[in-house]
Motif scaffolding. Structure first.
Motif, PDB file in Angstrom:
ATOM      1  N   ARG A  72      89.828 101.109 -33.501  1.00  0.00           N
ATOM      2  CA  ARG A  72      88.946 100.969 -34.662  1.00  0.00           C
ATOM      3  C   ARG A  72      87.632 100.353 -34.208  1.00  0.00           C
ATOM      4  O   ARG A  72      87.602  99.423 -33.423  1.00  0.00           O
ATOM      5  CB  ARG A  72      89.605 100.060 -35.688  1.00  0.00           C
ATOM      6  N   GLY A  73      86.525 100.914 -34.692  1.00  0.00           N
ATOM      7  CA  GLY A  73      85.244 100.307 -34.388  1.00  0.00           C
ATOM      8  C   GLY A  73      84.619 100.767 -33.091  1.00  0.00           C
ATOM      9  O   GLY A  73      83.522 100.343 -32.757  1.00  0.00           O
ATOM     10  N   LEU A  74      85.280 101.640 -32.339  1.00  0.00           N
ATOM     11  CA  LEU A  74      84.614 102.202 -31.165  1.00  0.00           C
ATOM     12  C   LEU A  74      83.576 103.233 -31.619  1.00  0.00           C
ATOM     13  O   LEU A  74      83.625 103.721 -32.740  1.00  0.00           O
ATOM     14  CB  LEU A  74      85.641 102.865 -30.249  1.00  0.00           C
ATOM     15  N   PHE A 122     100.599 107.525 -27.050  1.00  0.00           N
ATOM     16  CA  PHE A 122     101.290 108.009 -28.250  1.00  0.00           C
ATOM     17  C   PHE A 122     102.034 109.341 -28.053  1.00  0.00           C
ATOM     18  O   PHE A 122     103.228 109.431 -28.368  1.00  0.00           O
ATOM     19  CB  PHE A 122     100.286 108.083 -29.401  1.00  0.00           C
ATOM     20  N   PRO A 127      86.457 113.604 -33.492  1.00  0.00           N
ATOM     21  CA  PRO A 127      87.432 112.677 -32.931  1.00  0.00           C
ATOM     22  C   PRO A 127      88.508 112.285 -33.922  1.00  0.00           C
ATOM     23  O   PRO A 127      88.236 112.054 -35.091  1.00  0.00           O
ATOM     24  CB  PRO A 127      86.588 111.454 -32.552  1.00  0.00           C
ATOM     25  N   VAL A 128      89.748 112.229 -33.427  1.00  0.00           N
ATOM     26  CA  VAL A 128      90.855 111.692 -34.212  1.00  0.00           C
ATOM     27  C   VAL A 128      91.474 110.581 -33.377  1.00  0.00           C
ATOM     28  O   VAL A 128      91.958 110.832 -32.280  1.00  0.00           O
ATOM     29  CB  VAL A 128      91.917 112.767 -34.481  1.00  0.00           C
ATOM     30  N   VAL A 129      91.392 109.349 -33.862  1.00  0.00           N
ATOM     31  CA  VAL A 129      92.086 108.262 -33.170  1.00  0.00           C
ATOM     32  C   VAL A 129      92.935 107.528 -34.189  1.00  0.00           C
ATOM     33  O   VAL A 129      92.671 107.566 -35.386  1.00  0.00           O
ATOM     34  CB  VAL A 129      91.118 107.263 -32.503  1.00  0.00           C
ATOM     35  N   TYR A 130      93.977 106.873 -33.693  1.00  0.00           N
ATOM     36  CA  TYR A 130      94.822 106.070 -34.558  1.00  0.00           C
ATOM     37  C   TYR A 130      94.221 104.671 -34.578  1.00  0.00           C
ATOM     38  O   TYR A 130      94.289 103.932 -33.592  1.00  0.00           O
ATOM     39  CB  TYR A 130      96.267 106.090 -34.055  1.00  0.00           C
ATOM     40  N   ASP A 131      93.580 104.345 -35.703  1.00  0.00           N
ATOM     41  CA  ASP A 131      92.749 103.146 -35.819  1.00  0.00           C
ATOM     42  C   ASP A 131      93.453 101.841 -35.494  1.00  0.00           C
ATOM     43  O   ASP A 131      92.858 100.932 -34.945  1.00  0.00           O
ATOM     44  CB  ASP A 131      92.226 103.032 -37.259  1.00  0.00           C
ATOM     45  N   THR A 132      94.718 101.744 -35.899  1.00  0.00           N
ATOM     46  CA  THR A 132      95.374 100.446 -35.765  1.00  0.00           C
ATOM     47  C   THR A 132      95.909 100.228 -34.350  1.00  0.00           C
ATOM     48  O   THR A 132      96.390  99.151 -34.042  1.00  0.00           O
ATOM     49  CB  THR A 132      96.549 100.339 -36.759  1.00  0.00           C
ATOM     50  N   ARG A 149      91.391  97.460 -25.939  1.00  0.00           N
ATOM     51  CA  ARG A 149      90.634  97.255 -27.183  1.00  0.00           C
ATOM     52  C   ARG A 149      91.244  98.049 -28.317  1.00  0.00           C
ATOM     53  O   ARG A 149      91.833  99.099 -28.111  1.00  0.00           O
ATOM     54  CB  ARG A 149      89.189  97.727 -26.990  1.00  0.00           C
TER      55      ARG A 149
END
Ligand SMILES: Nc1ncnc2c1ncn2[C@@H]1O[C@H](COP(=O)(O)OP(=O)(O)O)[C@@H](O)[C@H]1O
Ligand SMILES: [Mg+2]
Lengths: 291, 363
Positions: free
Chosen positions: B138-140, B104, B90-95, B135
């Motif tokens: 980050r943190g998922l 995006f 997985p690649v997500v943009y944390d902020t 939400r």
């Protein structure tokens, strides 16, 4: 788990207590001692209460030094942090040139403070210094022993030269921890260079950047040797920062009482600011690690 | 949407490749037809990700060209190719929030806000995260993050192709099935050219109309699941597809006759073989147990009950062989050999399938 109570355990803490006492508490207490007493010489002291503290708080001299100090620290942070990040972003990621850049970047960090001061002192001289002479030759009025701007510019350039590497190396370490997949995904998502920086690189660097800012702040707030060697605090009092002023007061004029009060307040200011930094940083960490 | 052509494509990660082993992708010519859903199947390390990255432009091939609808895009950057790709991890943009993550790729293409909102809502429903849209990412959990990655890949409707690089590896089995259904539906609705990489044959066979099997940097076969099952073009396909995989026997083949371990039998058609290593391949489904010395000598080692049928493991000429027998029938006690259903016999030379001699197959 059952804990047994054994008061003898205090003896195990004793060595640390002794060590800390001799290395920190006792020297600090002598300073406290000076800060509440006065003398007319002959090693005779008498109680002076909080007078020195009051004097120092009312003296323009200390407030001016503090003002210069805050301006100096702000300027070098405002230059070194963005510049360090910029340098880190442009360093090669792997291969021979990456190692080469790392070595090159660490060089200024390995040079002792007074040597850095001497290097710049000579570098900036109008008669024999490369920088000073060149500036003079192109018609810029540059003389760090006389010009206010020239003195500040030299001291700031020196600090930037000496310490930007530290920020760059820390930021570089942060960048190296970003997996390639993030950059690949950003390309697929057609993100601009700015978006890659804003949403991928900067978030991964915040942790190390906080550390860099804390280190650079504390260090610049206590700066002494380099400006002392180059400008000696001048011209006039233009580059007399807190440490330089303190040493002038304590050793130059031998005003031990006011100097002691001064240094205690100095110590408290640094403690307070570092504590704020620490709190902010740990809060950031918590926010990151929560769920 | 586009037809993707790979012309004399090969890739080596080394600056100066010499032997075939230096190539992660061996030279290939292949056309991915517009609007078709392909599964790209192969064991780990065979070059699947390399191939996808070349198609999407993340990697420039060291040899050959890539064409989209006949236009050479070999040197075009990824952004210009307008491709959706989802990676294994997985690649997500944390902020960003989940919603911002999904929006995006659309924002970067400067779509109108209303259109972005509509597409994000739709894809949020497809990945089952409507409730969590606001939400922070980050943190998922890892599988929620992977669903976001998947969503970012699916959110653009105008892409030339959608590439999925083992996207469901970190997702639990039930959700896997659900998401795969969504992907198939996406394909039915929009008809994107889709390439779905996996090393799981069930996933490949249920997802796609066409399965492309890769082995050691080569495409060894392209076909429907049925073709892969009945006529594996390479011993690797026989071994990799099917459970258990195809049995292979070293054999001598001459015309219509074949000999294995001293026993000879008739082939359904005549074959002409050369000097290479000749093997006969038979899937366990086509192996029958024989009694009374009538087949290739074999000894039963053990029997495994797997529900709908039983797998009989035998030793033939020192090697292990499997046969499938129905759940209900009783096994004869005196099995001493095996025979083959002629419909399931394939002949291989140096791992590649040998076609029966022309014109005589019907005989
Ligand atoms: N960046 C790279 N540099 C060098 N070799 C690589 C790189 N990426 C992959 N390879 C090699 O190329 C081959 C194919 O890898 P890959 O395409 O990732 O396989 P798959 O996705 O099928 O598991 C492997 O042997 C792998 O070691
Ligand atoms: Mg891969």
């Amino acid at each position: 788990m059952n804990k047994t109570v054994n008061q003898k355990a205090w003896f195990l803490v004793l060595p640390v207590l002794v060590l800390v006492a001799f290395s920190a508490v006792i020297p600090l207490m002598t300073v406290v001692n000076y800060s509440v007493q006065d003398t007319f010489g002959n090693n005779v002291f008498f109680w002076n209460g909080l007078r020195w503290f009051q004097d120092m708080l009312e003296s323009d001299r200390m407030w001016n030094a503090l003002g210069r100090q805050v301006v100096f620290s702000s300027i070098i942070l405002a230059i070194e942090v963005p510049l360090g990040v910029f340098v880190a972003l442009n360093m090669p990621k792997r291969g021979f040139w990456a190692s080469f850049c790392l070595v090159l970047m660490s060089l200024p960090l390995l040079i002792p403070w007074n040597v850095v001061g001497t290097i710049w002192q000579i570098f900036g001289r109008v008669d024999i210094g490369l920088l000073g002479h060149t500036l003079d030759a192109v018609g810029i009025d540059y003389n760090y022993t006389q010009g206010f701007i020239a003195a500040w510019a030299t001291v700031i350039a020196m600090d930037v030269w000496h310490w930007t590497s530290l920020v760059a190396l820390l930021a570089y370490a942060g960048l190296q921890s970003i997996p390639d997949a993030y950059y690949q995904a950003a390309k697929i998502d057609q993100a601009s260079r700015w978006a890659v920086f804003r949403y991928i690189e900067l978030p991964k660097m915040t942790g190390v950047l906080m550390i860099a800012i804390l280190l650079r702040f504390m260090d610049s707030f206590m700066i002494y040797t380099e400006p002392f060697v180059v400008t000696g605090g001048g011209p006039g009092n233009a580059t007399t920062f807190l440490s330089i002023d303190l040493v002038k007061m304590a050793l130059g004029q031998f005003d031990l009482g006011p100097a002691a009060a001064f240094s205690l307040m100095y110590f408290l200011v640094i403690m307070a600011i570092s504590w704020v930094f620490y709190t902010v940083m740990t809060n950031l960490d918590n926010r990151e690690s929560r769920r | 949407m586009a037809e993707i052509t790979l012309a004399n494509l090969a890739h080596s990660y080394l600056p100066d490749p010499r032997t075939g082993d230096d190539f992660a992708l061996k030279e290939m010519n292949h056309v991915w037809r517009d609007g078709e859903a392909y599964a790209l199947l192969g064991s780990s390390g065979c070059g699947k990700s390399t191939l996808l990255n070349i198609i999407s432009g993340l990697l420039r091939p060291s040899h050959g060209r890539v064409l989209f609808d006949g236009r050479d895009v070999t040197d075009a950057p990824t952004a210009e190719r307008n491709i959706g790709q989802v990676f294994q991890f997985p690649v997500v943009y944390d902020t960003m929030t989940v919603r911002e993550n999904l929006a995006f790729p659309l924002r970067n293409r400067r779509m109108p806000a209303a259109e972005i909102a509509r597409l994000v809502q739709k894809v949020g429903a497809m990945i089952g995260m409507e409730a969590e849209l606001d939400r922070k990412a980050r943190g998922l959990t890892a599988d929620a993050k992977q669903k976001i990655s998947l969503g970012r890949g699916m959110v653009r409707e105008d892409v030339n192709a959608l590439l999925f690089d083992e996207p469901l590896t970190v997702i639990d089995p039930h959700m896997k099935w659900e998401l795969r259904t969504q992907l198939k539906k996406l394909h039915q609705d929009f008809g994107h050219t889709m390439i779905y990489v996996t090393h799981d044959q069930t996933e490949a066979l249920t997802f796609a109309d066409k399965v492309v099997v890769m082995y050691d940097g080569r495409v060894v076969q392209i076909g429907t699941p049925q073709e892969l099952f009945e006529r594996p073009a390479h011993t690797f396909v026989g071994y990799f597809i099917g459970s258990p995989g195809m049995n292979l026997f070293d054999a001598q083949v001459a015309g219509r006759r074949a000999r294995i371990d001293g026993a000879s039998f008739d082939l359904p058609a005549p074959y002409v073989t050369g000097r290479g290593r000749v093997q006969v391949g038979v899937r366990p489904e086509f192996v029958r147990l024989a009694t009374g010395g009538g087949g290739v000598p074999a000894r039963i080692d053990r029997i495994e009950d797997v529900g709908r049928h039983r797998i009989v493991r035998l030793t033939v000429a020192g090697g292990e062989v499997s046969a499938l027998v129905p759940e209900d029938g009783t096994l004869p006690a005196d099995v001493d050999g095996i025979v083959f259903d002629p419909a399931g016999i394939n002949v291989y030379e140096d791992d590649w399938r040998v076609a029966p001699s022309a014109g005589q197959e019907a005989a």
